[in-house]
Design an enzyme around this catalytic site. Sequence first.
Site, PDB file in Angstrom:
ATOM      1  N   ASP A  37      58.456  -9.055  27.727  1.00 36.59           N
ATOM      2  CA  ASP A  37      58.008  -8.788  29.096  1.00 36.59           C
ATOM      3  C   ASP A  37      57.388 -10.048  29.698  1.00 36.59           C
ATOM      4  O   ASP A  37      57.682 -10.439  30.826  1.00 36.59           O
ATOM      5  CB  ASP A  37      56.963  -7.673  29.128  1.00 36.59           C
ATOM      6  CG  ASP A  37      57.552  -6.307  28.806  1.00 36.59           C
ATOM      7  OD1 ASP A  37      57.854  -6.072  27.626  1.00 36.59           O
ATOM      8  OD2 ASP A  37      57.722  -5.491  29.730  1.00 36.59           O
ATOM      9  N   ASP A 167      64.243   0.646  22.368  1.00 36.49           N
ATOM     10  CA  ASP A 167      63.630   1.523  21.375  1.00 36.49           C
ATOM     11  C   ASP A 167      64.472   2.703  20.883  1.00 36.49           C
ATOM     12  O   ASP A 167      64.582   2.929  19.691  1.00 36.49           O
ATOM     13  CB  ASP A 167      62.321   2.097  21.926  1.00 36.49           C
ATOM     14  CG  ASP A 167      61.341   1.035  22.404  1.00 36.49           C
ATOM     15  OD1 ASP A 167      61.694  -0.162  22.381  1.00 36.49           O
ATOM     16  OD2 ASP A 167      60.232   1.390  22.807  1.00 36.49           O
ATOM     17  N   GLU A 397      60.372   0.955  35.955  1.00 41.27           N
ATOM     18  CA  GLU A 397      60.682   0.454  34.617  1.00 41.27           C
ATOM     19  C   GLU A 397      62.203   0.407  34.415  1.00 41.27           C
ATOM     20  O   GLU A 397      62.747  -0.558  33.902  1.00 41.27           O
ATOM     21  CB  GLU A 397      60.031   1.407  33.593  1.00 41.27           C
ATOM     22  CG  GLU A 397      60.192   0.990  32.150  1.00 41.27           C
ATOM     23  CD  GLU A 397      59.380   1.891  31.195  1.00 41.27           C
ATOM     24  OE1 GLU A 397      58.824   2.913  31.661  1.00 41.27           O
ATOM     25  OE2 GLU A 397      59.302   1.563  30.001  1.00 41.27           O
TER      26      GLU A 397
HETATM   27  C1  DGY Z   1      56.479   1.524  23.388  1.00 39.34           C
HETATM   28  O1  DGY Z   1      55.367   1.776  22.948  1.00 39.34           O
HETATM   29  O2  DGY Z   1      57.171   2.355  23.981  1.00 39.34           O
HETATM   30  C2  DGY Z   1      56.995   0.173  23.274  1.00 39.34           C
HETATM   31  O3  DGY Z   1      58.288   0.052  23.715  1.00 39.34           O
HETATM   32  C3  DGY Z   1      56.822  -0.414  21.913  1.00 39.34           C
HETATM   33  O4  DGY Z   1      57.021  -1.767  22.052  1.00 39.34           O
END
Ligand code: DGY
Length: 425
Positions: A37, A167, A397
Amino acid sequence: MNSAELDRRAREILAANDRGGYTVPNGRVYPFQWNWDSAFVALGFDRFDRERAWTEIETLFKAQWEDGFLPHIVFWKDDPGYFPGPSVWDTGRQPVTSGITQPPVAASVVRRLWESATKAGESEKWRPRLEALFDRLMAWHRWFRDFRDPEGRGVVVAMHPWETGRDNSPEWDAPGEPIDVSRVGEYTRRDTGHIDSKMRPTKLEYDRYVALVQYGRAQGWDHGRIAAGNPFRVADVGMSMILLRANRDLLALAELLGRDSEADELRAMVGTAERGIAWLWDEAKQSWCSRDLLTRRSSGFVTSASFLSFYAGLADPEKDKAMLTHLERIGAAVRFLMPSLDPHDPGFQMIRYWRGPVWAVVNYMIGTGLEEAGHESWAQRVRGDTRTLIARNGFYEAFSPIEGTGSGGGDFSWTAAIWLAWAGL
Ligand code: DGY
Protein backbone atom coordinates in the site's frame (compact mmCIF):
# COMPACT_ATOMS: atom_id res chain seq x y z
CA MET A 1 -17.14 15.66 -9.70
CA ASN A 2 -14.87 16.87 -12.46
CA SER A 3 -11.22 15.91 -12.76
CA ALA A 4 -9.88 18.81 -10.71
CA GLU A 5 -12.33 18.05 -7.90
CA LEU A 6 -11.39 14.37 -7.97
CA ASP A 7 -7.71 15.32 -7.80
CA ARG A 8 -8.42 17.50 -4.79
CA ARG A 9 -10.45 14.76 -3.11
CA ALA A 10 -7.66 12.23 -3.71
CA ARG A 11 -5.14 14.55 -2.06
CA GLU A 12 -7.49 15.07 0.86
CA ILE A 13 -7.73 11.31 1.36
CA LEU A 14 -3.95 10.93 1.41
CA ALA A 15 -3.67 13.84 3.86
CA ALA A 16 -6.38 12.39 6.12
CA ASN A 17 -4.71 8.95 6.14
CA ASP A 18 -1.23 10.41 6.69
CA ARG A 19 -0.01 9.51 10.18
CA GLY A 20 3.23 11.49 9.87
CA GLY A 21 5.82 9.78 7.65
CA TYR A 22 3.55 6.89 6.74
CA THR A 23 0.02 6.50 5.45
CA VAL A 24 -2.62 4.02 6.63
CA PRO A 25 -4.59 2.30 3.84
CA ASN A 26 -7.85 3.20 5.62
CA GLY A 27 -8.05 4.49 9.19
CA ARG A 28 -10.67 2.00 10.41
CA VAL A 29 -10.08 -1.26 8.59
CA TYR A 30 -6.29 -1.03 8.23
CA PRO A 31 -4.89 1.36 10.85
CA PHE A 32 -1.13 0.64 10.37
CA GLN A 33 1.48 0.90 7.65
CA TRP A 34 1.10 -1.79 4.97
CA ASN A 35 4.02 -2.63 2.70
CA TRP A 36 2.68 -2.54 -0.87
CA ASP A 37 0.00 0.00 0.00
CA SER A 38 2.74 2.42 1.02
CA ALA A 39 4.66 1.88 -2.19
CA PHE A 40 1.63 2.77 -4.32
CA VAL A 41 0.78 5.66 -2.01
CA ALA A 42 4.22 7.15 -2.74
CA LEU A 43 3.29 7.34 -6.43
CA GLY A 44 0.29 9.46 -5.48
CA PHE A 45 2.24 11.79 -3.19
CA ASP A 46 4.81 12.24 -5.92
CA ARG A 47 2.25 14.18 -7.96
CA PHE A 48 2.23 17.05 -5.44
CA ASP A 49 4.80 16.47 -2.67
CA ARG A 50 8.04 14.79 -3.72
CA GLU A 51 9.57 14.92 -0.24
CA ARG A 52 6.56 13.14 1.26
CA ALA A 53 6.65 10.47 -1.46
CA TRP A 54 10.24 9.47 -0.68
CA THR A 55 9.59 9.60 3.06
CA GLU A 56 6.74 7.06 2.72
CA ILE A 57 9.15 4.45 1.36
CA GLU A 58 11.97 5.39 3.72
CA THR A 59 9.67 4.98 6.72
CA LEU A 60 8.67 1.51 5.51
CA PHE A 61 12.30 0.45 5.19
CA LYS A 62 13.01 1.59 8.75
CA ALA A 63 11.19 -1.61 9.70
CA GLN A 64 13.41 -3.86 7.57
CA TRP A 65 14.99 -6.79 9.43
CA GLU A 66 18.75 -7.36 9.34
CA ASP A 67 18.37 -10.32 6.92
CA GLY A 68 16.68 -8.05 4.35
CA PHE A 69 13.10 -9.15 5.08
CA LEU A 70 10.55 -6.33 4.76
CA PRO A 71 7.33 -6.96 6.75
CA HIS A 72 3.84 -6.62 5.37
CA ILE A 73 2.64 -4.55 8.35
CA VAL A 74 4.52 -2.12 10.56
CA PHE A 75 2.67 -1.45 13.81
CA TRP A 76 4.06 2.02 14.53
CA LYS A 77 1.24 2.55 17.06
CA ASP A 78 -1.15 -0.04 18.45
CA ASP A 79 -4.82 0.13 17.51
CA PRO A 80 -7.52 -2.14 18.95
CA GLY A 81 -9.56 -1.90 15.72
CA TYR A 82 -7.48 -4.54 13.90
CA PHE A 83 -6.96 -8.26 14.31
CA PRO A 84 -4.36 -9.82 14.40
CA GLY A 85 -2.50 -7.01 16.14
CA PRO A 86 1.15 -6.83 17.26
CA SER A 87 0.78 -9.13 20.28
CA VAL A 88 -0.58 -11.94 18.10
CA TRP A 89 2.33 -11.69 15.66
CA ASP A 90 4.80 -11.39 18.52
CA THR A 91 7.84 -11.00 16.26
CA GLY A 92 9.83 -9.35 19.06
CA ARG A 93 11.02 -6.59 16.75
CA GLN A 94 11.30 -2.87 17.22
CA PRO A 95 9.30 -1.35 15.59
CA VAL A 96 6.79 -4.16 16.02
CA THR A 97 6.05 -5.80 12.68
CA SER A 98 4.29 -8.78 11.17
CA GLY A 99 6.41 -11.79 10.18
CA ILE A 100 5.38 -12.17 6.52
CA THR A 101 6.09 -9.95 3.53
CA GLN A 102 4.05 -8.61 0.59
CA PRO A 103 4.38 -8.16 -3.20
CA PRO A 104 7.68 -6.33 -3.89
CA VAL A 105 6.46 -3.31 -5.83
CA ALA A 106 8.74 -0.83 -4.02
CA ALA A 107 11.73 -0.98 -6.42
CA SER A 108 9.49 -0.21 -9.39
CA VAL A 109 7.98 2.71 -7.50
CA VAL A 110 11.39 4.07 -6.49
CA ARG A 111 12.46 3.95 -10.11
CA ARG A 112 9.43 6.05 -11.02
CA LEU A 113 10.13 8.51 -8.20
CA TRP A 114 13.69 8.85 -9.45
CA GLU A 115 12.55 9.43 -13.05
CA SER A 116 10.11 12.08 -11.89
CA ALA A 117 12.84 13.85 -9.88
CA THR A 118 15.16 13.67 -12.88
CA LYS A 119 12.51 15.15 -15.15
CA ALA A 120 12.16 18.03 -12.70
CA GLY A 121 15.94 18.60 -12.90
CA GLU A 122 16.41 17.48 -9.28
CA SER A 123 18.39 14.28 -9.72
CA GLU A 124 21.46 15.48 -7.79
CA LYS A 125 19.32 16.44 -4.81
CA TRP A 126 17.69 12.97 -4.59
CA ARG A 127 20.68 10.86 -5.50
CA PRO A 128 21.92 10.25 -1.92
CA ARG A 129 18.44 9.08 -0.93
CA LEU A 130 18.26 6.83 -3.97
CA GLU A 131 21.66 5.35 -3.03
CA ALA A 132 20.43 4.57 0.48
CA LEU A 133 17.16 3.04 -0.71
CA PHE A 134 18.96 1.02 -3.37
CA ASP A 135 20.88 -0.90 -0.69
CA ARG A 136 17.67 -1.58 1.23
CA LEU A 137 15.84 -2.78 -1.89
CA MET A 138 18.75 -4.96 -2.92
CA ALA A 139 18.75 -6.64 0.50
CA TRP A 140 15.01 -7.34 0.24
CA HIS A 141 15.30 -8.80 -3.27
CA ARG A 142 18.15 -11.05 -2.13
CA TRP A 143 15.93 -12.19 0.72
CA PHE A 144 13.30 -13.33 -1.82
CA ARG A 145 15.97 -15.25 -3.71
CA ASP A 146 17.36 -16.83 -0.55
CA PHE A 147 14.15 -17.62 1.40
CA ARG A 148 11.27 -17.75 -1.04
CA ASP A 149 12.59 -19.58 -4.08
CA PRO A 150 13.71 -23.01 -2.84
CA GLU A 151 14.09 -24.52 -6.31
CA GLY A 152 15.91 -21.55 -7.85
CA ARG A 153 13.25 -20.93 -10.49
CA GLY A 154 13.03 -17.17 -10.03
CA VAL A 155 9.48 -17.45 -8.63
CA VAL A 156 8.12 -16.35 -5.25
CA VAL A 157 6.75 -19.03 -2.96
CA ALA A 158 4.24 -17.42 -0.58
CA MET A 159 3.96 -18.76 2.96
CA HIS A 160 0.64 -17.07 3.71
CA PRO A 161 -2.28 -15.87 1.55
CA TRP A 162 -1.74 -12.41 3.07
CA GLU A 163 1.75 -12.35 1.56
CA THR A 164 0.27 -12.43 -1.92
CA GLY A 165 -1.84 -9.35 -1.11
CA ARG A 166 -4.75 -11.21 -2.77
CA ASP A 167 -5.90 -12.75 0.48
CA ASN A 168 -8.90 -14.87 -0.45
CA SER A 169 -8.20 -15.69 -4.07
CA PRO A 170 -9.44 -19.24 -4.82
CA GLU A 171 -5.86 -20.06 -5.79
CA TRP A 172 -5.22 -20.64 -2.08
CA ASP A 173 -8.22 -22.92 -1.43
CA ALA A 174 -6.73 -26.32 -2.32
CA PRO A 175 -3.21 -25.50 -1.03
CA GLY A 176 -4.87 -24.32 2.22
CA GLU A 177 -6.55 -27.67 2.92
CA PRO A 178 -3.61 -29.21 4.81
CA ILE A 179 -3.56 -26.30 7.28
CA ASP A 180 -4.70 -27.66 10.63
CA VAL A 181 -7.27 -25.24 12.06
CA SER A 182 -8.35 -27.47 14.94
CA ARG A 183 -6.17 -25.68 17.50
CA VAL A 184 -6.64 -22.09 16.37
CA GLY A 185 -8.77 -21.25 19.41
CA GLU A 186 -11.15 -18.35 19.91
CA TYR A 187 -10.48 -14.98 18.36
CA THR A 188 -12.53 -11.95 17.40
CA ARG A 189 -12.35 -10.68 13.86
CA ARG A 190 -12.36 -6.89 13.54
CA ASP A 191 -12.70 -6.62 9.76
CA THR A 192 -16.33 -7.74 9.73
CA GLY A 193 -17.12 -5.10 12.37
CA HIS A 194 -16.14 -2.44 9.81
CA ILE A 195 -17.19 -4.04 6.52
CA ASP A 196 -20.13 -6.18 5.35
CA SER A 197 -19.03 -9.80 5.78
CA LYS A 198 -20.22 -10.58 2.22
CA MET A 199 -17.25 -8.54 1.03
CA ARG A 200 -14.71 -10.29 3.27
CA PRO A 201 -13.05 -13.72 3.57
CA THR A 202 -14.99 -16.57 5.22
CA LYS A 203 -14.49 -17.99 8.72
CA LEU A 204 -12.58 -21.01 7.36
CA GLU A 205 -10.24 -18.71 5.45
CA TYR A 206 -9.63 -16.64 8.57
CA ASP A 207 -8.96 -19.75 10.64
CA ARG A 208 -6.29 -20.70 8.10
CA TYR A 209 -4.77 -17.20 8.19
CA VAL A 210 -4.57 -17.32 11.98
CA ALA A 211 -3.20 -20.88 12.03
CA LEU A 212 -0.38 -19.83 9.71
CA VAL A 213 0.46 -16.86 11.94
CA GLN A 214 0.57 -19.26 14.89
CA TYR A 215 2.84 -21.57 12.91
CA GLY A 216 5.29 -18.77 12.05
CA ARG A 217 5.31 -17.59 15.64
CA ALA A 218 6.06 -21.12 16.84
CA GLN A 219 9.10 -21.12 14.52
CA GLY A 220 10.28 -17.88 16.14
CA TRP A 221 9.74 -16.19 12.76
CA ASP A 222 12.84 -17.93 11.47
CA HIS A 223 12.25 -17.66 7.73
CA GLY A 224 14.48 -20.61 6.89
CA ARG A 225 12.54 -22.89 9.20
CA ILE A 226 9.20 -21.57 7.97
CA ALA A 227 10.18 -22.13 4.34
CA ALA A 228 11.16 -25.72 5.16
CA GLY A 229 8.05 -26.77 7.06
CA ASN A 230 5.16 -24.40 6.42
CA PRO A 231 1.92 -26.25 5.65
CA PHE A 232 1.13 -23.68 2.92
CA ARG A 233 3.70 -23.08 0.18
CA VAL A 234 2.42 -21.70 -3.10
CA ALA A 235 4.33 -20.18 -6.00
CA ASP A 236 2.21 -17.07 -6.48
CA VAL A 237 1.97 -15.92 -10.07
CA GLY A 238 1.29 -12.33 -8.91
CA MET A 239 4.34 -11.98 -6.65
CA SER A 240 6.52 -13.79 -9.16
CA MET A 241 5.61 -11.44 -12.01
CA ILE A 242 5.94 -8.41 -9.73
CA LEU A 243 9.38 -9.49 -8.52
CA LEU A 244 10.60 -10.06 -12.06
CA ARG A 245 9.49 -6.56 -12.98
CA ALA A 246 11.00 -5.12 -9.79
CA ASN A 247 14.32 -6.85 -10.48
CA ARG A 248 14.40 -5.28 -13.94
CA ASP A 249 13.69 -1.85 -12.41
CA LEU A 250 16.30 -2.33 -9.71
CA LEU A 251 18.78 -3.38 -12.39
CA ALA A 252 18.14 -0.12 -14.26
CA LEU A 253 18.87 1.76 -11.01
CA ALA A 254 22.03 -0.30 -10.38
CA GLU A 255 23.33 0.58 -13.84
CA LEU A 256 22.56 4.24 -13.32
CA LEU A 257 24.32 4.28 -9.94
CA GLY A 258 27.33 2.38 -11.28
CA ARG A 259 26.76 -0.56 -8.92
CA ASP A 260 28.43 -3.15 -11.14
CA SER A 261 28.43 -6.20 -8.91
CA GLU A 262 24.81 -5.65 -7.84
CA ALA A 263 23.91 -5.19 -11.52
CA ASP A 264 25.47 -8.58 -12.28
CA GLU A 265 23.56 -10.15 -9.43
CA LEU A 266 20.29 -8.63 -10.65
CA ARG A 267 20.95 -9.75 -14.22
CA ALA A 268 21.33 -13.27 -12.87
CA MET A 269 18.04 -12.99 -10.95
CA VAL A 270 16.21 -11.72 -14.04
CA GLY A 271 17.75 -14.49 -16.17
CA THR A 272 16.74 -17.17 -13.67
CA ALA A 273 13.16 -15.90 -13.65
CA GLU A 274 12.94 -15.56 -17.43
CA ARG A 275 13.82 -19.24 -17.71
CA GLY A 276 12.11 -20.60 -14.59
CA ILE A 277 8.81 -18.76 -14.52
CA ALA A 278 7.51 -21.01 -17.32
CA TRP A 279 6.75 -23.43 -14.46
CA LEU A 280 3.73 -21.20 -13.80
CA TRP A 281 2.34 -21.60 -17.31
CA ASP A 282 -0.74 -23.85 -17.25
CA GLU A 283 -0.86 -25.58 -20.60
CA ALA A 284 -4.44 -26.84 -20.20
CA LYS A 285 -5.76 -23.42 -19.19
CA GLN A 286 -3.46 -21.59 -21.59
CA SER A 287 -2.79 -19.11 -18.82
CA TRP A 288 -0.29 -18.03 -16.18
CA CYS A 289 -1.46 -19.58 -12.91
CA SER A 290 -0.18 -20.01 -9.36
CA ARG A 291 1.21 -23.46 -8.51
CA ASP A 292 1.28 -25.38 -5.24
CA LEU A 293 4.90 -26.16 -4.39
CA LEU A 294 3.90 -29.14 -2.25
CA THR A 295 1.51 -30.96 -4.59
CA ARG A 296 3.10 -29.48 -7.76
CA ARG A 297 -0.45 -28.78 -8.99
CA SER A 298 -1.37 -25.66 -10.97
CA SER A 299 -4.29 -23.76 -9.45
CA GLY A 300 -5.89 -23.55 -12.90
CA PHE A 301 -7.43 -20.20 -11.97
CA VAL A 302 -7.26 -17.26 -14.35
CA THR A 303 -7.07 -14.23 -12.06
CA SER A 304 -6.09 -10.60 -12.51
CA ALA A 305 -2.57 -11.65 -11.45
CA SER A 306 -2.33 -13.88 -14.54
CA PHE A 307 -2.28 -10.72 -16.67
CA LEU A 308 0.79 -9.33 -14.89
CA SER A 309 2.92 -11.24 -17.41
CA PHE A 310 2.94 -8.09 -19.57
CA TYR A 311 4.10 -5.97 -16.62
CA ALA A 312 6.84 -8.55 -15.99
CA GLY A 313 8.06 -7.95 -19.56
CA LEU A 314 7.94 -11.61 -20.57
CA ALA A 315 7.20 -10.89 -24.24
CA ASP A 316 6.49 -14.46 -25.31
CA PRO A 317 4.38 -14.12 -28.48
CA GLU A 318 2.43 -17.38 -28.10
CA LYS A 319 1.67 -16.98 -24.43
CA ASP A 320 0.83 -13.30 -24.92
CA LYS A 321 -1.62 -14.29 -27.63
CA ALA A 322 -3.29 -16.78 -25.32
CA MET A 323 -3.55 -14.15 -22.55
CA LEU A 324 -5.07 -11.67 -24.99
CA THR A 325 -7.69 -14.28 -25.89
CA HIS A 326 -8.58 -14.52 -22.19
CA LEU A 327 -8.65 -10.73 -22.02
CA GLU A 328 -11.13 -10.54 -24.89
CA ARG A 329 -13.36 -13.17 -23.34
CA ILE A 330 -13.29 -11.52 -19.91
CA GLY A 331 -13.57 -8.01 -21.37
CA ALA A 332 -16.81 -9.04 -23.09
CA ALA A 333 -18.24 -10.57 -19.91
CA VAL A 334 -17.78 -7.63 -17.55
CA ARG A 335 -18.44 -3.93 -17.79
CA PHE A 336 -15.25 -3.03 -15.92
CA LEU A 337 -11.84 -4.65 -16.25
CA MET A 338 -9.99 -6.34 -14.57
CA PRO A 339 -12.00 -8.66 -12.34
CA SER A 340 -9.80 -10.34 -9.76
CA LEU A 341 -11.25 -13.71 -10.81
CA ASP A 342 -12.36 -14.96 -14.21
CA PRO A 343 -16.10 -14.11 -14.35
CA HIS A 344 -16.77 -17.46 -16.06
CA ASP A 345 -15.43 -19.30 -13.02
CA PRO A 346 -18.24 -20.79 -10.89
CA GLY A 347 -16.62 -19.27 -7.77
CA PHE A 348 -16.78 -15.71 -9.14
CA GLN A 349 -18.41 -13.31 -6.63
CA MET A 350 -18.59 -9.73 -7.79
CA ILE A 351 -18.23 -8.04 -4.40
CA ARG A 352 -16.17 -10.53 -2.36
CA TYR A 353 -12.66 -9.12 -2.01
CA TRP A 354 -10.30 -11.05 -4.35
CA ARG A 355 -12.94 -13.37 -5.84
CA GLY A 356 -14.29 -10.88 -8.34
CA PRO A 357 -13.82 -7.18 -7.52
CA VAL A 358 -11.59 -4.86 -9.53
CA TRP A 359 -8.59 -3.35 -7.73
CA ALA A 360 -7.13 -0.06 -8.97
CA VAL A 361 -3.52 -0.98 -8.12
CA VAL A 362 -3.69 -4.22 -10.10
CA ASN A 363 -5.24 -2.34 -13.00
CA TYR A 364 -2.35 0.12 -12.86
CA MET A 365 0.17 -2.71 -13.23
CA ILE A 366 -1.83 -4.55 -15.91
CA GLY A 367 -2.48 -1.33 -17.86
CA THR A 368 1.18 -0.30 -17.65
CA GLY A 369 2.30 -3.73 -18.84
CA LEU A 370 -0.16 -3.83 -21.75
CA GLU A 371 0.92 -0.37 -22.86
CA GLU A 372 4.61 -1.25 -22.73
CA ALA A 373 3.92 -4.43 -24.71
CA GLY A 374 2.23 -2.36 -27.44
CA HIS A 375 -1.38 -3.39 -26.72
CA GLU A 376 -2.50 0.20 -26.66
CA SER A 377 -6.26 -0.25 -26.99
CA TRP A 378 -6.42 -2.80 -24.17
CA ALA A 379 -4.25 -0.53 -22.03
CA GLN A 380 -6.68 2.30 -22.68
CA ARG A 381 -9.66 0.16 -21.78
CA VAL A 382 -8.10 -0.87 -18.44
CA ARG A 383 -7.17 2.69 -17.60
CA GLY A 384 -10.49 4.14 -18.79
CA ASP A 385 -12.45 1.58 -16.75
CA THR A 386 -10.40 2.45 -13.66
CA ARG A 387 -11.08 6.14 -14.20
CA THR A 388 -14.83 5.58 -14.63
CA LEU A 389 -15.07 3.34 -11.57
CA ILE A 390 -13.45 5.95 -9.33
CA ALA A 391 -15.14 8.99 -10.87
CA ARG A 392 -18.62 7.46 -10.58
CA ASN A 393 -18.35 5.70 -7.26
CA GLY A 394 -15.56 7.18 -5.17
CA PHE A 395 -12.19 6.01 -3.88
CA TYR A 396 -13.20 2.54 -2.74
CA GLU A 397 -10.95 -0.31 -1.77
CA ALA A 398 -12.27 -2.27 -4.77
CA PHE A 399 -15.25 -2.27 -7.19
CA SER A 400 -17.76 -4.68 -8.66
CA PRO A 401 -16.73 -5.43 -12.25
CA ILE A 402 -20.38 -5.87 -13.18
CA GLU A 403 -22.12 -2.95 -11.49
CA GLY A 404 -19.18 -0.71 -10.72
CA THR A 405 -20.27 -0.16 -7.13
CA GLY A 406 -17.69 0.12 -4.36
CA SER A 407 -16.64 -2.92 -2.34
CA GLY A 408 -14.79 -2.89 1.00
CA GLY A 409 -13.58 0.30 2.68
CA GLY A 410 -14.07 3.83 1.34
CA ASP A 411 -11.56 6.70 1.06
CA PHE A 412 -8.83 4.21 0.37
CA SER A 413 -5.27 5.55 0.13
CA TRP A 414 -4.00 3.42 -2.71
CA THR A 415 -7.07 4.05 -4.85
CA ALA A 416 -6.55 7.81 -4.33
CA ALA A 417 -2.87 7.41 -5.21
CA ILE A 418 -3.58 5.47 -8.39
CA TRP A 419 -6.06 8.16 -9.40
CA LEU A 420 -3.39 10.84 -9.00
CA ALA A 421 -0.55 8.88 -10.57
CA TRP A 422 -2.32 7.17 -13.46
CA ALA A 423 -6.11 6.76 -13.79
CA GLY A 424 -6.98 10.44 -13.48
CA LEU A 425 -4.24 11.75 -15.80
C1 DGY B 1 -6.23 -8.01 6.19
O1 DGY B 1 -6.15 -7.98 7.41
O2 DGY B 1 -7.30 -8.15 5.59
C2 DGY B 1 -5.04 -7.80 5.39
O3 DGY B 1 -5.25 -7.95 4.05
C3 DGY B 1 -3.86 -8.59 5.86
O4 DGY B 1 -2.76 -8.04 5.26
